[in-house]
Design a protein around this motif. Structure first.
Motif, PDB file in Angstrom:
ATOM      1  N   GLN A 151      25.719 -44.406  -0.834  1.00 13.93           N
ATOM      2  CA  GLN A 151      25.842 -43.501   0.306  1.00 13.93           C
ATOM      3  C   GLN A 151      27.316 -43.256   0.582  1.00 13.93           C
ATOM      4  O   GLN A 151      27.722 -42.155   0.896  1.00 13.93           O
ATOM      5  N   ASN A 152      28.090 -44.335   0.474  1.00  7.08           N
ATOM      6  CA  ASN A 152      29.514 -44.177   0.741  1.00  7.08           C
ATOM      7  C   ASN A 152      30.275 -43.846  -0.536  1.00  7.08           C
ATOM      8  O   ASN A 152      31.440 -43.537  -0.488  1.00  7.08           O
ATOM      9  N   GLU A 178      20.853 -41.944   6.482  1.00  7.07           N
ATOM     10  CA  GLU A 178      21.242 -40.548   6.597  1.00  7.07           C
ATOM     11  C   GLU A 178      20.095 -39.640   6.991  1.00  7.07           C
ATOM     12  O   GLU A 178      20.307 -38.531   7.439  1.00  7.07           O
ATOM     13  N   GLY A 232      25.071 -33.938   1.305  1.00 12.19           N
ATOM     14  CA  GLY A 232      26.140 -34.835   0.897  1.00 12.19           C
ATOM     15  C   GLY A 232      26.433 -34.765  -0.581  1.00 12.19           C
ATOM     16  O   GLY A 232      27.585 -34.680  -0.994  1.00 12.19           O
ATOM     17  N   GLU A 266      33.017 -37.064   2.307  1.00 13.18           N
ATOM     18  CA  GLU A 266      32.473 -38.282   2.913  1.00 13.18           C
ATOM     19  C   GLU A 266      31.188 -38.011   3.675  1.00 13.18           C
ATOM     20  O   GLU A 266      30.737 -38.839   4.477  1.00 13.18           O
ATOM     21  N   THR A 300      27.874 -37.960   3.117  1.00 13.13           N
ATOM     22  CA  THR A 300      26.729 -38.890   3.096  1.00 13.13           C
ATOM     23  C   THR A 300      27.033 -40.134   3.922  1.00 13.13           C
ATOM     24  O   THR A 300      26.189 -40.641   4.649  1.00 13.13           O
ATOM     25  N   GLU A 301      28.270 -40.610   3.771  1.00 15.53           N
ATOM     26  CA  GLU A 301      28.675 -41.814   4.493  1.00 15.53           C
ATOM     27  C   GLU A 301      28.614 -41.572   6.003  1.00 15.53           C
ATOM     28  O   GLU A 301      28.137 -42.422   6.763  1.00 15.53           O
ATOM     29  N   THR A 357      34.692 -40.062  -3.348  1.00 16.22           N
ATOM     30  CA  THR A 357      35.172 -39.036  -2.426  1.00 16.22           C
ATOM     31  C   THR A 357      36.687 -38.897  -2.481  1.00 16.22           C
ATOM     32  O   THR A 357      37.239 -37.971  -1.908  1.00 16.22           O
ATOM     33  N   ASP A 366      25.039 -41.310   7.173  1.00 16.43           N
ATOM     34  CA  ASP A 366      24.459 -42.646   7.233  1.00 16.43           C
ATOM     35  C   ASP A 366      24.869 -43.369   8.509  1.00 16.43           C
ATOM     36  O   ASP A 366      24.048 -43.935   9.218  1.00 16.43           O
ATOM     37  N   HIS A 367      26.147 -43.330   8.808  1.00 13.02           N
ATOM     38  CA  HIS A 367      26.605 -44.036  10.005  1.00 13.02           C
ATOM     39  C   HIS A 367      26.061 -43.401  11.277  1.00 13.02           C
ATOM     40  O   HIS A 367      25.713 -44.091  12.223  1.00 13.02           O
TER      41      HIS A 367
END
Ligand code: ATP
Ligand code: MG
Lengths: 456, 362, 282
Positions: free
Chosen positions: C249-250, A208, A100, A412, A414-415, C39, A418-419
């Protein structure tokens, strides 16, 4: 995910800075990283606060002072992010993961593309000498953004004695065979009244971390990185085809298998397990198979107090899924040059030195695990003295088998990781069913992609 | 009828014995004052009566019943603390009726009782205030009210006036005395202030170092102190005490020689008594007199004009001497004067400080 | 006012306070109104968009619920424990006992988290794998959604009770003996004594402890992160973990700031209520 080191458990935060700056004219290069006493122990010593002769020689030769700042992993990551976001250039070199950070930071323009620098220090770092997938993992949209320091591919480490005991003659080559083997082990343990050894240890903590392994399952079952319709892996491809998320579609089979195997064959606490638990369970002889991030078994075996673990552990290539592709688990821990650095050339020189064959050989020597970024080290006595050649060959094969882009390289990332990981943890723990978790993931992803402007 | 009786009470804290065998009785309705220097054990005795401390040995009786082991809550004692111990979070009314609330008395009855007692103490206007909104004297009255509310068998006061200013102290002193006459309950009152003891007590119990030195009515103790300690403790200003250097006796008559070659002639109760080693004369029995009529000569250090009288402090060969003179007496510091004594009222003490002569007739 | 020397005397303090408190708060406010997502390069004013996104996201309500549960139960349990311990030890002179109780306070939350994580681990932990099964408790604390919440509450209570204990102990020791004696003479039982004297006179200490506690609980991060990472699933994901995820993280700094503002408001309001409720002049 990433390399967390054992010492981390007790070393909350350790920041080392160097007061020594012999001559003012010298360029100072600041590096931030984690794993003091482990990462580059050959340069910064066991405390992470020293300078070995080797480093001093480098500094002298290149007229550069290297300031290494070690911090706890999360702290280091936050420092990197904040430094880059604010564009201070305080850190010339930053530690990154291919899960990420490389993708996001390069897209945001925080990282210097390294292509033009590669020729400037060929004696220190020669890209032709390292395993190509590790460079590929750090390549976004054709540009290389970081050099690999520590990397691994997928595989399984298993207990041959237990396999023999329950009549499994060789390690499964496909996920279908693997499911059968797991069931055989489970039935065998049950028949023998063994309740504290589990057929499988993986990681299912939210966040993640488990995603790295979980997405390897998805890839093996779908045959491609099944996040978006048609399997695009770059923002451009997604935008061009307006590919929608398919977490309730092709993504599902691999996800379900990961969740079901965790529930059926894994330890009861797996929904909260990270690489540490995975490693400990295997090292304590409480699991027959550790999969697919084999590296975590190798991290635990040397300190194991269970003789069978030391004696009967064997490596096997990752089995192939229904699509014919093998289950992936690939990651590289790398270092990049900050786009805000005031001394990029010198920073690159330090980076090239930190990832050079010489330094990597010392590192391999220190940790002794059968992984390295250089084929020349893999086949040298540094590792062949410690490990069977056959195993080293299989591990090397896993590098070449790897598709570093087994998940999309989008900012995006990493996001999403994570999800996805949190959804898996939820489903494993029973807080949600697989369908509920995936429905939620799908609607979140649709909204997120839309908000990010992919479908405009 | 005896209300409270202590019988050879002893108490130690660690290795130190602070109460060394105290016995005493308080009659029903009596106002008894425990007085003595700081640290002599007054509070400790009071707290043992209340049940807040346990004696190591000895017995406590309320009436004819042994109460030594009865817990404080069951003793039906009303105690007024030096700090008042009013609960800051409660109104005056609530403070006064805590004991009733704890006993489960309904709210309306509590209020009724609070109003009753408040009227007695002139607190009716203040019932709904918090302690922080009261003056020192008012707080003091609330503390007393809290003790009254539960109709106790006896009241215990531990230096209740020490947080008040001088004027208020005199006023409250009178109020407590009046209250005592009004409700006629046994009261035991602790103080280290001899004026309070003298003015309030039906009976004084004088303590020193954990022992009763003398007890009796204020006047008895004042006139016939059992020893030098009692003699000097009671009375303000203090009794003048002079060391006796030599005694020449003839029957019951004795010629005492003090420092500075001064002489007085005194009468001893009998020819067998021991030689006096010191002589005490209260300031009101001491005079500044014309030269030749006095016993000693001295220099005036200061004169305190109190309006009704003048206290003349003189420095003599036998030490400092205070004389109480009429208000129109004029004295100047530095003047050399003569000091005379009303020898008939002199107190004679032997080598152990015990009183030799008695003044029963006076 | 400018003529009053006191104004000039306090001016430096006021300025320092302004810089230390107001500047970061102002910056946070500004960030919360900005579109600042790494991002999506480009930082610009975006009105209340971050708040809209936040209030529409399921994870916000989920985290708010987890935070409320965590806050409520950890606080109640902590208060009761701290109070009981303070009452039990108020007359004790044993320095050893007190040091033992205070020990968890000097252990960093990260270490406390790791320790509990290993203790409660269902496969190899002393408690999770040995003690609990032995007493017939067959639940994997850390991987069961409610078990995990209970676990972080246990760890938090273990590590933060001493702080409250110290506040309570100091307050208890500051209550003059006369109050107790007066109420004992009035015939109070131990329980009546506690509710008539002890608790009312500790009111401001309780308020201070509660205030610290609420702020502390809302901001607890390391302990939970290390123990469960907010999991399993989102079972222990509190608002502060959500904030961390949002930022790190986001990479949504604006969104994280918006969440920070919401938390700041919630904390301030709770603190205000507590002040009004308990710190009023007695
Ligand atoms: N709890 C205790 N522990 C140890 N010693 C004590 C304690 N309470 C009182 N003492 C000692 O006992 C002696 C008598 O104390 P007490 O309080 O009865 O004196 P007091 O006559 O009331 O003095 P004051 O006029 O100063 O109030 C003192 O020497 C005091 O130091
Ligand atoms: Mg006293």
């Amino acid at each position: 995910m990433s390399i967390h080191f054992k010492q981390r458990a007790l070393v909350a935060a350790c920041v080392a800075s160097f007061a020594a700056s012999p001559a003012l004219a010298q360029t100072e290069i600041n590096v931030v990283g984690f794993g003091a006493g482990f990462a580059w122990a050959d340069l910064f010593g066991a405390t992470g606060a020293e300078k070995t002769q080797k480093l001093l020689d480098f500094e002298k030769e290149h007229d550069i002072v290297v300031n290494m700042e070690f911090a706890d992993e999360d702290v280091a990551r936050q420092k990197v992010l904040l430094d880059l976001v604010n564009g201070t250039g305080d850190y010339d070199l930053v530690m990154l993961g291919s899960d990420g950070a490389v993708q996001t930071f390069s897209a945001a323009g925080y990282l210097e593309a390294l292509g033009p620098y590669l020729e400037t220090a060929p004696d220190l770092f020669d890209p032709a000498k390292v395993y190509p997938p590790f460079l590929e993992a750090n390549t976004v949209a054709g540009e290389l953004y970081a050099l690999p320091y520590y990397s691994f591919g997928a595989g399984a480490v298993y207990r041959k004695d237990l396999f023999d005991k329950y009549g499994i003659s060789e390690f499964p080559k496909t996920t279908e065979e693997m499911a059968t083997a797991l069931q055989t082990l489970k039935d065998g343990f049950a028949a023998d009244g063994i309740t504290d050894v589990y057929p499988l240890t993986m990681r299912g903590a939210p966040g993640e971390e488990p995603s790295l392994d979980l997405n390897g399952f998805v890839y093996a079952y779908a045959g491609y990185p099944a996040w978006f319709e048609g399997g695009p892996t770059t923002p451009e491809e997604i935008k061009a085809s307006k590919a929608q998320p398919i977490f309730t579609g092709d993504f599902k089979e691999g996800f379900s298998t990961f969740v079901n195997w965790s529930r059926e064959y894994g330890p009861p606490g797996i929904a909260g397990h990270t690489w540490v638990d995975m490693m400990n369970l295997y090292a304590q002889g409480k699991a027959a198979i550790l999969f697919p991030s084999a590296i975590n078994a190798f991290a635990g075996i040397p300190s194991s107090e269970v003789p069978e673990v030391k004696e009967f552990s064997a490596f096997a290539p990752s089995p192939a899924g229904p699509s014919g592709k093998v289950v992936q688990s690939f990651w590289t821990f790398s270092v990049g040059v900050s786009a805000f650095s005031k001394n990029k050339q010198e920073a690159y020189e330090v980076l090239a030195f930190l990832t050079s064959e010489d330094v990597m050989r010392d590192f391999a020597e220190v940790i002794g695990w059968p992984y390295t970024t250089y084929p020349s080290i893999m086949h040298s006595p540094t590792l062949t003295d410690k490990w069977p050649t056959e195993m080293l060959d299989q591990i090397e094969a896993s590098f070449y088998d790897a598709d570093p882009h087994y998940f999309p390289y989008i900012p995006e990332l990493t996001e999403f990781m994570d999800h996805i990981g949190t959804a898996a943890s939820s489903a494993i723990s029973g807080a949600q069913t697989i369908d509920e978790a995936l429905d939620e993931l799908q609607s979140w992803a649709t909204e997120r992609m839309d908000r990010a402007g992919y479908y405009k | 009828m005896v209300a409270i009786r202590l019988q050879d009470i002893r108490k130690s804290y660690g290795p130190v014995e602070v109460i060394k065998g105290v016995s005493f009785e308080a009659e029903q309705g009596e106002f008894v004052v425990f007085v003595g220097p700081s640290g002599c054990g007054k509070s400790t005795i009071l707290r043992m009566i209340a049940g807040l401390e346990k004696p190591d040995s000895g017995e406590i009786y309320f009436g004819d019943d042994r109460y030594t082991d009865v817990p404080p809550g069951k003793r039906e004692i009303g105690m007024v603390f030096q700090s008042y111990a009013l609960y800051p979070h409660m109104s005056v009314a609530d403070n006064m009726t805590v004991s009733l609330r704890l006993a489960g008395v309904p709210k309306t009855d509590r209020r009724k009782r609070a109003v009753e007692v408040a009227r007695m103490l002139k607190l009716d206007e203040l019932l709904d205030r918090k302690p922080a909104e009261l003056s020192g004297g008012q707080r003091q009255r609330v503390a007393i009210g809290r003790a009254i509310v539960r109709d106790p068998k006896a009241f215990l006061f531990d230096e209740p006036l020490s947080n008040l200013d001088a004027a208020l102290r005199v006023e409250t002193r009178l109020e407590i005395s009046r209250l005592h006459q009004q409700i006629n309950t046994t009261m035991i009152y602790v103080t280290h202030d001899q004026t309070e003891a003298m003015t309030m007590a039906d009976r004084i119990v004088l303590l020193d170092a954990g022992q009763v030195v003398q007890q009796g009515t204020p006047l008895e103790l004042y006139r016939n102190p059992a020893n030098l300690f009692v003699a000097t403790f009671l009375g303000s200003p203090k009794m003048n005490v002079l060391d006796v250097a030599a005694v020449s006796r003839d029957g019951t008559t004795a010629q005492l020689t003090m420092a500075g070659a001064s002489h007085v002639s005194v009468t001893l109760p009998s020819p067998e008594t021991a030689d006096p080693k010191s002589i005490g004369v209260r300031p009101e029995d001491t005079r500044i007199v014309p030269e030749g009529e006095g016993v000693l000569s001295g220099t005036i250090i200061s004169a305190e004009h109190l309006g009704s009288e003048v206290l003349v402090h003189t420095e003599t060969a036998a030490g400092q001497i205070i004389a109480k003179m009429p208000p129109d007496f004029s004295a100047h510091a530095g003047d050399t004067v003569w000091v005379g004594f009303n020898v008939a009222r002199a107190h004679l003490f032997d080598a152990d400080g015990l009183t030799i002569n008695n003044h029963a007739r006076q | 006012m400018l003529r009053d020397w006191r104004f000039w005397f306090f001016l430096p303090t006021l300025l320092a306070l302004g810089i230390v408190v107001l500047f970061p708060t102002g910056y946070l406010l500004w960030m919360s109104l900005a579109h600042w997502i790494i991002t999506e390069p480009g930082v610009y004013f975006d009105g209340l968009a971050n708040f809209r996104t936040l209030f529409r996201s399921a994870s916000f309500y989920d985290s708010a619920r987890v935070t409320a549960l965590y806050l409520f139960f950890s606080t109640v349990i902590m208060m009761v424990f701290a109070m009981l311990m303070a009452l039990a030890l108020q007359h004790s002179r044993s320095g050893i006992l007190r040091s033992a109780i205070v020990l968890p306070l000097v252990i960093p939350p990260v270490v406390a988290g790791f320790t509990w994580r290993f203790l409660l681990n269902g496969e190899i932990g002393f408690l999770g794998a040995w003690l609990f099964p032995m007493v017939g408790l067959d639940v994997n604390m850390l991987s069961n959604p409610s078990g995990a919440l209970v676990s972080v509450i246990i760890a938090d209570v273990w590590s933060r009770t001493p702080f409250m204990f110290l506040i309570f102990l100091a307050a208890l020791q500051g209550i003059p003996r006369d109050y107790y004696e007066a109420v004992r003479l009035d015939g109070a039982t131990a329980v009546q004594e506690f509710f008539t004297v002890t608790l009312p006179l500790m009111r401001s200490a309780v308020a201070v402890a509660l205030l610290f506690r609420v702020v502390d609980a809302i901001n607890t991060f390391e302990l939970i992160y290390v123990m469960t990472k907010g999991g399993p699933g989102r079972a222990t994901q509190t608002l502060s973990l959500l904030g961390w995820k949002t930022a790190f993280q986001n990479y949504d700094l604006g969104g994280a700031a918006a969440l920070g503002v919401v938390m700041l408001v919630v904390t301030t309001i709770s603190a205000g209520i507590m002040f009004a409720r308990f710190m009023r002049k007695a």
